[in-house]
Write a protein that holds these residues in place. Sequence first.
Motif, PDB file in Angstrom:
ATOM      1  N   GLY A 278       0.815  -1.205   0.000  1.00 44.47           N
ATOM      2  CA  GLY A 278       0.000   0.000   0.000  1.00 44.47           C
ATOM      3  C   GLY A 278       0.848   1.255   0.000  1.00 44.47           C
ATOM      4  N   SER A 279       0.314   2.311   0.584  1.00 47.17           N
ATOM      5  CA  SER A 279       0.976   3.610   0.493  1.00 47.17           C
ATOM      6  C   SER A 279       1.054   4.299   1.839  1.00 47.17           C
ATOM      7  CB  SER A 279       0.227   4.513  -0.493  1.00 47.17           C
ATOM      8  OG  SER A 279      -1.089   4.762  -0.025  1.00 47.17           O
ATOM      9  N   VAL A 280       1.977   5.265   1.903  1.00 48.86           N
ATOM     10  CA  VAL A 280       2.149   6.117   3.073  1.00 48.86           C
ATOM     11  C   VAL A 280       2.172   7.563   2.605  1.00 48.86           C
ATOM     12  CG1 VAL A 280       3.692   6.798   4.935  1.00 48.86           C
ATOM     13  CG2 VAL A 280       3.452   4.378   4.355  1.00 48.86           C
ATOM     14  N   LEU A 281       1.395   8.407   3.264  1.00 47.95           N
ATOM     15  CA  LEU A 281       1.427   9.846   3.013  1.00 47.95           C
ATOM     16  C   LEU A 281       2.041  10.520   4.228  1.00 47.95           C
ATOM     17  CD1 LEU A 281       0.733  12.284   1.279  1.00 47.95           C
ATOM     18  CD2 LEU A 281      -1.551  12.279   2.287  1.00 47.95           C
ATOM     19  N   LEU A 282       3.151  11.225   4.022  1.00 43.74           N
ATOM     20  CA  LEU A 282       3.896  11.845   5.107  1.00 43.74           C
ATOM     21  C   LEU A 282       3.558  13.331   5.226  1.00 43.74           C
ATOM     22  CD1 LEU A 282       7.390  10.209   4.485  1.00 43.74           C
ATOM     23  CD2 LEU A 282       5.903   9.792   6.443  1.00 43.74           C
ATOM     24  N   VAL A 283       3.291  13.756   6.454  1.00 43.63           N
ATOM     25  CA  VAL A 283       3.019  15.165   6.748  1.00 43.63           C
ATOM     26  C   VAL A 283       4.115  15.681   7.678  1.00 43.63           C
ATOM     27  CG1 VAL A 283       1.387  16.827   7.692  1.00 43.63           C
ATOM     28  CG2 VAL A 283       0.540  14.794   6.503  1.00 43.63           C
ATOM     29  N   HIS A 284       4.854  16.664   7.241  1.00 42.88           N
ATOM     30  CA  HIS A 284       6.000  17.212   7.954  1.00 42.88           C
ATOM     31  C   HIS A 284       5.582  17.976   9.200  1.00 42.88           C
ATOM     32  CE1 HIS A 284       4.843  21.138   6.405  1.00 42.88           C
ATOM     33  NE2 HIS A 284       4.712  20.577   5.208  1.00 42.88           N
ATOM     34  N   GLY A 285       6.568  18.404   9.976  1.00 40.94           N
ATOM     35  CA  GLY A 285       6.324  19.171  11.187  1.00 40.94           C
ATOM     36  C   GLY A 285       6.231  20.663  10.922  1.00 40.94           C
ATOM     37  N   SER A 286       6.057  21.438  11.990  1.00 38.91           N
ATOM     38  CA  SER A 286       5.901  22.884  11.877  1.00 38.91           C
ATOM     39  C   SER A 286       7.129  23.524  11.259  1.00 38.91           C
ATOM     40  CB  SER A 286       5.624  23.500  13.251  1.00 38.91           C
ATOM     41  OG  SER A 286       6.657  23.179  14.161  1.00 38.91           O
ATOM     42  N   SER A 287       6.903  24.486  10.399  1.00 41.45           N
ATOM     43  CA  SER A 287       7.887  25.296   9.673  1.00 41.45           C
ATOM     44  C   SER A 287       8.593  24.547   8.551  1.00 41.45           C
ATOM     45  CB  SER A 287       8.959  25.892  10.620  1.00 41.45           C
ATOM     46  OG  SER A 287      10.073  25.030  10.764  1.00 41.45           O
ATOM     47  N   ALA A 288       8.460  23.231   8.491  1.00 38.20           N
ATOM     48  CA  ALA A 288       9.248  22.413   7.576  1.00 38.20           C
ATOM     49  C   ALA A 288       8.548  22.226   6.231  1.00 38.20           C
ATOM     50  CB  ALA A 288       9.570  21.075   8.227  1.00 38.20           C
ATOM     51  N   GLY A 289       9.022  21.262   5.459  1.00 39.62           N
ATOM     52  CA  GLY A 289       8.447  20.921   4.171  1.00 39.62           C
ATOM     53  C   GLY A 289       8.695  19.457   3.882  1.00 39.62           C
ATOM     54  N   SER A 290       8.345  19.031   2.699  1.00 44.48           N
ATOM     55  CA  SER A 290       8.450  17.617   2.340  1.00 44.48           C
ATOM     56  C   SER A 290       9.873  17.084   2.430  1.00 44.48           C
ATOM     57  CB  SER A 290       7.914  17.405   0.927  1.00 44.48           C
ATOM     58  OG  SER A 290       8.599  18.238  -0.005  1.00 44.48           O
ATOM     59  N   ALA A 291      10.870  17.925   2.162  1.00 40.53           N
ATOM     60  CA  ALA A 291      12.263  17.464   2.177  1.00 40.53           C
ATOM     61  C   ALA A 291      12.688  16.964   3.553  1.00 40.53           C
ATOM     62  CB  ALA A 291      13.194  18.586   1.723  1.00 40.53           C
ATOM     63  N   SER A 292      12.069  17.476   4.612  1.00 37.93           N
ATOM     64  CA  SER A 292      12.450  17.063   5.963  1.00 37.93           C
ATOM     65  C   SER A 292      12.100  15.602   6.236  1.00 37.93           C
ATOM     66  CB  SER A 292      11.765  17.953   7.009  1.00 37.93           C
ATOM     67  OG  SER A 292      10.359  17.766   6.994  1.00 37.93           O
ATOM     68  N   MET A 293      11.229  15.022   5.417  1.00 39.13           N
ATOM     69  CA  MET A 293      10.820  13.626   5.571  1.00 39.13           C
ATOM     70  C   MET A 293      11.619  12.678   4.684  1.00 39.13           C
ATOM     71  SD  MET A 293       8.205  13.532   7.782  1.00 39.13           S
ATOM     72  CE  MET A 293       9.378  14.523   8.739  1.00 39.13           C
ATOM     73  N   HIS A 294      12.702  13.169   4.089  1.00 41.72           N
ATOM     74  CA  HIS A 294      13.425  12.431   3.046  1.00 41.72           C
ATOM     75  C   HIS A 294      13.945  11.071   3.525  1.00 41.72           C
ATOM     76  CE1 HIS A 294      15.675  11.654  -0.526  1.00 41.72           C
ATOM     77  NE2 HIS A 294      16.855  11.828   0.029  1.00 41.72           N
ATOM     78  N   LEU A 295      14.657  11.037   4.633  1.00 40.01           N
ATOM     79  CA  LEU A 295      15.224   9.770   5.088  1.00 40.01           C
ATOM     80  C   LEU A 295      14.133   8.774   5.466  1.00 40.01           C
ATOM     81  CD1 LEU A 295      18.307  10.829   7.273  1.00 40.01           C
ATOM     82  CD2 LEU A 295      18.199  10.254   4.837  1.00 40.01           C
ATOM     83  N   LEU A 296      13.110   9.239   6.111  1.00 45.53           N
ATOM     84  CA  LEU A 296      11.999   8.381   6.496  1.00 45.53           C
ATOM     85  C   LEU A 296      11.290   7.855   5.246  1.00 45.53           C
ATOM     86  CD1 LEU A 296      10.721   7.401   9.133  1.00 45.53           C
ATOM     87  CD2 LEU A 296       9.208   9.383   9.062  1.00 45.53           C
ATOM     88  N   ALA A 297      11.073   8.732   4.270  1.00 44.75           N
ATOM     89  CA  ALA A 297      10.393   8.337   3.038  1.00 44.75           C
ATOM     90  C   ALA A 297      11.198   7.294   2.273  1.00 44.75           C
ATOM     91  CB  ALA A 297      10.148   9.568   2.166  1.00 44.75           C
ATOM     92  N   LYS A 298      12.508   7.488   2.192  1.00 44.25           N
ATOM     93  CA  LYS A 298      13.344   6.513   1.482  1.00 44.25           C
ATOM     94  C   LYS A 298      13.277   5.145   2.133  1.00 44.25           C
ATOM     95  CE  LYS A 298      17.486   8.253   1.256  1.00 44.25           C
ATOM     96  NZ  LYS A 298      18.907   8.285   0.812  1.00 44.25           N
ATOM     97  N   ALA A 299      13.321   5.105   3.454  1.00 44.45           N
ATOM     98  CA  ALA A 299      13.279   3.830   4.169  1.00 44.45           C
ATOM     99  C   ALA A 299      11.938   3.134   3.965  1.00 44.45           C
ATOM    100  CB  ALA A 299      13.534   4.058   5.655  1.00 44.45           C
ATOM    101  N   MET A 300      10.863   3.894   3.941  1.00 40.44           N
ATOM    102  CA  MET A 300       9.543   3.299   3.722  1.00 40.44           C
ATOM    103  C   MET A 300       9.407   2.768   2.307  1.00 40.44           C
ATOM    104  SD  MET A 300       7.170   6.064   5.754  1.00 40.44           S
ATOM    105  CE  MET A 300       7.143   6.128   7.553  1.00 40.44           C
ATOM    106  N   ALA A 301       9.939   3.509   1.333  1.00 41.70           N
ATOM    107  CA  ALA A 301       9.897   3.042  -0.052  1.00 41.70           C
ATOM    108  C   ALA A 301      10.741   1.780  -0.221  1.00 41.70           C
ATOM    109  CB  ALA A 301      10.388   4.144  -0.988  1.00 41.70           C
ATOM    110  N   ALA A 302      11.891   1.719   0.453  1.00 39.76           N
ATOM    111  CA  ALA A 302      12.737   0.534   0.391  1.00 39.76           C
ATOM    112  C   ALA A 302      12.043  -0.683   0.988  1.00 39.76           C
ATOM    113  CB  ALA A 302      14.055   0.794   1.119  1.00 39.76           C
TER     114      ALA A 302
END
Length: 317
Positions: A73-97
Motif C-alpha cells: 500500500g501507500s504512506v502519506l507523510l506530513v512534515h512538522g511545523s515550519s518544515a516541508g516535504s524534504a524534511s521527511m526524506h530519510l523516512l520516506a526513502k526507508a519506507m519506499a525501500a
Amino acid sequence: MIIIAVALLVVLATIALALVFGGPRRPAPMSSISAPFAQVDFSDLPELSTFRAEDGQALAYRQYRPCTDTGSGSVLLVHGSSAGSASMHLLAKAMAAAGFAVYALDMRGHGASGQRGHIDRIGRLELDLEAFVHEVRPPRPSTLVGFSAGAGFALRVAGGADQKLFDRYLLLAPFIGDQAPTQRPRNGGWTEVGLPRIFAIMLLNTLGFRLANAMTVVRFALSDEASVSLTPQYDFNLASNFRPPRDYIDTIRRARQPCAVMAGLADEVFRSEQIERIVRKAGQDWRVTLIPNVGHVQLTLEPSAIAAVVSQLHNPW
C-alpha cells in the motif's frame, strides 16, 4: 448610554492594542531542531510534483516509488511545523525501500505550496488533503503518517468526519494540544506565541470579523539562514488548522480507524512519557511506542528510530 459608549471604546482600544503589540517575539534559534539536517544527504531528493487543490491552487509533493511491489500500500507523510516535504526524506526513502508507495506533502503554507505561513481559512488543509487523495489516488491500504505538528494535524483528520480517507494513522512525536500534559513551556523553546493577539482575533471571529486572521501569531526558533528555506511564522488561520482541535480528548475518542503513536523518550519539545496516559484517558487502546535516547527530530533521522517506524508499518495494529 455614555457609560456603554465608553466601555465599548475601551474594549475596542484593548483589542487594537492586543493586535498591534500582542504578537509573538522572535525566539532564539533552537539548534537541536535545525542542525541535524545539515548531515542529511539530499542529493537523491525527488523532484516536486503538483496536484490541483479544491480552490485551483497547485500544491507540491514528492513521490517515492517502492523498490519492490509488495502490495504493502501507500504512506502519506506530513512534515512538522515550519518544515516541508524534504524534511521527511530519510523516512520516506526507508519506507519506499520496505515496499510502500510514499508521498511527502508540502502542506499549504509551507515549502512550494502557496504563501508561506498563510492559508485563507481554517479547514483549508483538510480540503487539500481530500483533493490529493482523490487526484493522486495512493494505493490502498493507505496510512497517514504525521510528525510533530503534522502528527497533530493527522490526529485532527483521524478524529474528524473524513477519517476514512485513510486506512490507518501513525502519529510521530505528536503535538496533542496547548493544554495537554505533553506540553513543555514554549515547546521547549521551539515557539513563541502571541497570546494577546490570538485572544483578540478569537474575539473578533466571534463577532464575525476575520480580517485579522492573516496576522502572525506564532514564530519558530529558526536562524536567519534556515528562515530562507523554511517557514518562520504562522498566521492565525494556519496555526489554528495545522494542529488537533482544542478538545484533543474528544478527538482521540472519535477516531475509529487503527492508530498508533511513536515518540522518543529524550524528546526536548514534548513530554512523550505522558502520551499513553492521554490515549488511555480517551478510551483508546492504541499502541504507544517510546524509544529510549531519541530526541524530537531524531525520530525521523536516527537510523534505529527510522527502522522502528518502518517496522511499525509492517506490524498489525
